[in-house]
Design an enzyme around this catalytic site. Structure first.
Site: not given
Length: 752
Positions: A418, A475, A673
Site C-alpha cells: 500500500d 491509506h 479498500s
C-alpha cells in the site's frame, strides 16, 4: 440479560452443544468461555465485561479518542472509472518468452555440488541493471580524462538508479544494424557494484554476441555460508538458472537494439523473478525522478493513456521528440519480435478509498455526542443480526474472538502492499505486531521522501490534487489498522481485526499512485521470492514471508500480464492474495488486481449488509465484506457508517465533549479498500487457530462460512449501473453479483 446468559445464548445459537454428552459439559464450557469473552469485552471496551466502556472513553486522553468523519450528503452515482488510466512515460514492463521456471534452494541446493554451481546464477548477477547511455552522454564520457571511460563521470542516473544493484554500462556505439535480424554486439564499459565487506570483487564478462554463455556463478570458495533459513522462508526464495539468465540476456540484446535503432538512452533492470523493466529516452536519463505536467523540457513522466498507435516506420527524430510515442513504438517492436511473453506499459495504480472531487457536493456534519469507546463505533466487527451488540452488516469478529479463544498469532504474517505506514502514529509506533517492511517506490518525486527504494516503509504522504487527493490519505495506515497493526487493549483509539498477527508494511504507492513494476516487485518481496538491496549491495530478504497479502489498490483495466505473473508466483507457494474489487461501479473483470485470477476479490457492503453503491461487482467477486457508506447512519449511532481505523486526519471531533479538534489519529473511510483488510484479518485469525492451513485450503474455510446474499441485497438502479443485467420482473433494477456471500466469522468453528 446478564453477560453469562448472553454468552450462553450465543453459544447455543452457534450449535456448540451438539449431542447429549456435549450438553452435559455446557456449564463447564460456558464457564471457560465466559472468562475468555469477558476478557475480550474488557480489552475492547475497557469496562468490567458488561459493556461499560464509556468510563474508559471519558478518562482517555483526547488524542486517544478524537476522530474524523462526518455524514456525507449523498450524491448521484456515475458509472465508470473515477480516475483516468495513467502510465509512466518511457517505462516498460516485460518478460522473455519461454523463461525457465526458477527453483527454490530447498529443492536445488540442499547439498550443493559443483553441478549446482554450474546450473544456477549468483543472486547479484541475476538482479543487475544494464545501462546504455545516449550518444550525447557517450561524447561527454569520452571527453573526460583524455578519453578514459568511467562510470563515475557518467550522468547522475548511473549513480542513483538502483544504486545498490550491480550496474553494467554498455557502449551504445557498439552496434551493427546492417544485418537483418542480428543482435547487437555489446562492449562493456564498466561493471560496477558496491564493495561488499566479505565478498571479493568479480566482473561479468559479456561476450560479443547474444549466443554467449550466461555469467559464471561464484565458485564454491566465494560463496558465503549462512545459517539455514526457516523452511517457510527458504521455500519462497527463488534462484535463477543459467538457462533463464541466458534468456534474459538475449532479451536485453533485443531491448538494446530497439533503443539504439532510434538513438534512445536505455536502462534495463534484470530480476531473478523473470520480470524486466526497460526505461528509455528521457525516462532513462532520470529514472528515479517523478515529474508532473511541469516537468523539465515540458515532458511529463506520468500521462493519461490516449490509445495512440505507433506510425509505420517512425523516424529517430520523431521518437526522440515525443517520449510518449517512443514508449508506444518500443512496446510494439518488442511485441512484434516474438521474444517476449508480455510487454506492457508501466501503469500507475491508486488506492481504493472512495474519492470525492471537491466540487461534488457539500459535506454536512452530524450532531452527535457519543460517549462510548471507539470500538463500539466499529460496527464492522460485530456479529450479524439486530439488537444490542449486533449489526446486519457486521463480519462476526467479536463472536470469533470469544468462541475460538484466539485473537491472532504472531506466527501468522499479513503483508500490506500500500502507501506505507505512519510509523509515528501513537497507536502503531509501539505495536508488537509490526515486522520490518520495505519501501518499493522507485521514483524519488513519487516516493515523496527524498530517496528511492530503501528499508523505510514510512508513509510521508501522498497529496495529489490532480487526482482529487487534496490531503495526505495515509491509506496504508487505515488498511493496516483494520487488519491489526494498531495496538489493541491499550486504552487508545480503535481495535483491529486480528490483534496479535504480524504485519509487514510494503510501500508501493506514493504521491499520485504507484508503478506497476514497483507493485509487482512488492508482491514478490512480500511473499519472500526476491530480495531488495541495502546501500552496500547486500541482499535484504523479507524474513517474514507473508501468509496473506492485502492489495487494497487498483486500476481500471484488465489484469496486466506482469501483475498476474507476480500473483501466480506467490500463490503457487501457498500465499493467499486478497484484492479490493474496486470502486468504479462496474464489472470487476475490467479491474486489476480485483479482476485478476488467483485472488480473493472483495466487494464492499454497508452496515445493513447490502452492497455499497460505489462497489464493483460481477462474476470475479468472491465475497463481500464491510466497506462502509459515509452517506448513511443506519445503526443510529450518530456517526457515518464508514469504517473507523487508524490514520492521521484533520477537522476532527472529541466524541465525549463534541468539541472540534484540529488533528486526530482516527478516521472513518469507505471503499473496497476497507473491505479487503477485513478478509485478510479473518484469514489471519483462522490460520492462527489452524496453522497447517494455507492457500486454497485456508480461503476455502472462510468461503464456506459466508452468509448468503439475496439478489435484492446486491442489485441497484439500472440507470446507475449501465451494462448490468436487469432483474427479471424488475426492469428498473439491475443485478450486481457480489460473490458467494457476506463475510461472517460467527459461522466458523475450528474446535472440531
Amino acid at each position: 440479560m446478564t453477560f453469562r446468559k448472553k454468552l450462553a445464548a450465543a453459544l447455543a445459537g452457534l450449535g456448540l452443544c451438539a449431542g447429549l454428552a456435549a450438553c452435559d459439559r455446557t456449564d463447564e464450557r460456558v464457564d471457560r468461555l465466559e472468562d475468555i469473552g469477558r476478557g475480550v469485552m474488557d480489552q475492547l471496551g475497557g469496562g468490567d465485561g458488561t459493556g461499560g466502556g464509556a468510563n474508559r472513553m471519558e478518562s482517555a486522553p483526547v488524542t486517544a479518542r478524537a476522530l474524523a468523519g462526518k455524514i456525507m450528503e449523498s450524491s448521484p452515482i456515475q458509472a465508470g472509472p473515477s480516475a483516468q488510466q495513467k502510465f509512466v512515460v518511457g517505462s516498460i514492463v516485460a518478460k522473455p518468452r519461454s523463461l525457465p521456471e526458477p527453483a527454490s534452494p530447498v529443492r536445488s541446493m540442499d547439498a550443493p555440488t559443483m553441478a549446482d554451481y554450474d546450473a544456477y546464477v549468483a543472486g547479484e548477477d541475476s538482479d543487475a541493471l544494464i545501462v546504455v547511455p545516449s550518444d550525447d552522454e557517450m561524447e561527454a564520457l569520452e571527453e573526460t580524462e583524455a578519453g578514459t571511460r568511467t562510470v563515475e563521470e557518467a550522468p547522475q542516473r548511473l549513480q542513483q538508479a538502483m544504486r545498490s544493484r550491480r550496474t553494467i554500462t554498455i557502449d551504445p556505439k557498439s552496434r551493427d544494424l546492417s544485418q537483418s535480424g542480428s543482435m547487437v554486439a555489446r562492449e562493456v564499459l564498466k561493471d560496477s557494484r558496491p564493495a561488499l565487506k566479505s565478498a571479493p570483487q568479480r566482473t561479468l564478462s559479456l561476450p560479443e554476441t547474444m549466443e554467449r554463455a550466461a555469467p559464471a556463478p561464484a565458485p564454491p570458495e566465494m560463496v558465503e555460508l549462512q545459517a539455514p533459513l526457516p523452511a517457510k522462508s527458504a521455500e519462497r526464495r527463488l534462484m535463477m538458472r543459467q538457462d533463464a539468465m541466458s534468456a534474459q540476456v538475449n532479451a536485453e540484446s533485443r531491448m538494446i537494439e530497439t533503443a539504439q535503432r532510434y538513438g534512445l538512452a536505455a536502462n534495463i533492470q534484470r530480476s531473478r523473478s523473470g520480470q524486466m523493466v526497460i526505461e528509455i529516452g528521457s525516462r532513462a536519463t532520470k529514472p528515479t525522478r517523478y515529474e508532473g505536467d511541469g516537468a523539465a523540457e515540458g515532458v511529463p513522466w506520468i500521462v493519461s493513456d490516449d490509445d495512440r498507435e505507433c506510425p509505420e516506420n517512425p523516424t529517430e527524430a520523431q521518437l526522440q521528440a515525443d517520449p510518449q510515442l517512443a514508449t508506444v513504438c518500443v512496446i510494439q517492436e518488442l511485441k512484434n519480435s516474438g521474444d517476449f511473453e508480455y510487454v506492457e506499459k508501466d501503469w500507475v495504480y491508486h488506492h481504493q478509498f472512495v474519492r470525492r472531487p471537491k466540487n461534488e457536493g457539500p459535506v454536512t456534519a452530524s450532531s452527535i455526542t457519543p460517549n462510548d469507546p471507539l470500538w463500539q463505533l466499529q460496527w464492522n466487527f460485530l456479529g450479524q443480526g439486530s439488537g444490542e451488540g449486533k449489526a446486519p452488516g457486521g463480519a462476526g469478529f467479536v463472536d470469533f474472538w470469544t468462541s475460538q479463544a484466539t485473537q491472532g498469532s504472531d506466527e501468522v504474517v499479513v503483508a500490506v502492499v500500500d502507501t506505507g505506514l505512519e510509523m509515528s502514529h501513537p497507536d502503531i509506533k509501539d505495536s508488537p505486531n509490526l515486522a520490518p517492511g520495505w519501501d518499493m517506490v522507485t521514483d524519488i518525486g513519487m516516493a515523496n521522501d527524498g530517496d528511492s527504494r530503501d528499508s523505510d516503509p514510512n508513509d510521508p504522504g501522498d497529496e495529489c490534487p490532480e487526482d482529487f487527493v487534496f490531503e495526505n490519505t495515509y491509506h496504508g495506515t487505515h488498511v493496516a489498522g483494520t487488519v491489526g497493526a494498531s495496538v489493541t487493549n491499550n486504552a487508545n483509539g480503535v481495535a483491529g481485526g486480528a490483534w496479535n498477527v504480524k504485519i509487514v508494511p510494503v510501500r508501493a504507492l506514493g504521491k499520485c499512485g504507484g508503478r506497476l513494476s514497483d507493485i509487482n516487485d512488492a508482491i514478490r518481496w512480500a511473499g519472500g521470492l526476491i530480495p531488495e538491496y541495502d546501500e552496500l549491495g547486500n541482499e535484504i530478504w523479507n524474513d517474514n514471508p507473508a501468509d496473506i497479502i492485502n492489495l487494497s489498490i487498483g486500476i481500471f483495466r484488465f489484469c496486466p500480464a506482469s501483475m498476474q505473473d507476480a500473483i501466480d508466483e506467490v500463490v503457487e507457494r501457498g500465499v493467499v492474495v486478497v484484492a479490493a474489487a474496486g470502486n468504479d461501479k462496474v464489472s470487476t473483470q475490467f479491474y486489476a488486481p480485483g479482476g485478476c485470477n488467483n485472488v480473493l476479490s472483495v466487494a464492499a457492503g454497508d452496515a445493513r449488509g447490502i452492497m455499497a453503491p460505489y462497489s464493483n461487482y460481477g462474476a470475479e467477486v468472491d465475497l463481500m465484506a464491510p466497506g462502509g457508506d459515509l452517506t448513511r447512519d443506519d445503526n443510529g449511532d450518530g456517526r457515518p457508517d464508514g469504517i473507523l481505523s487508524t490514520k492521521t486526519a484533520h477537522d476532527c471531533i472529541d466524541p465525549v465533549t463534541n468539541e472540534s479538534i484540529e488533528d486526530c489519529f482516527y478516521a472513518y473511510e469507505q471503499g473496497t479498500s476497507m473491505a479487503a483488510p477485513h478478509v485478510s484479518a479473518a484469514l489471519a485469525l483462522i490460520k492462527s487457530k489452524r496453522p497447517e492451513l494455507q492457500g486454497t485450503s485456508l480461503s476455502d474455510v472462510l468461503l464456506a462460512a459466508l452468509t448468503p446474499r439475496s439478489q435484492e441485497q446486491c442489485s441497484g438502479p439500472c440507470v446507475q449501473y449501465p451494462g448490468a443485467e436487469p432483474v427479471e420482473g424488475s426492469p428498473d433494477l439491475c443485478k450486481r453479483p457480489c460473490g458467494s456471500g457476506l463475510l461472517n466469522l460467527s459461522n466458523i468453528n475450528l474446535d472440531d
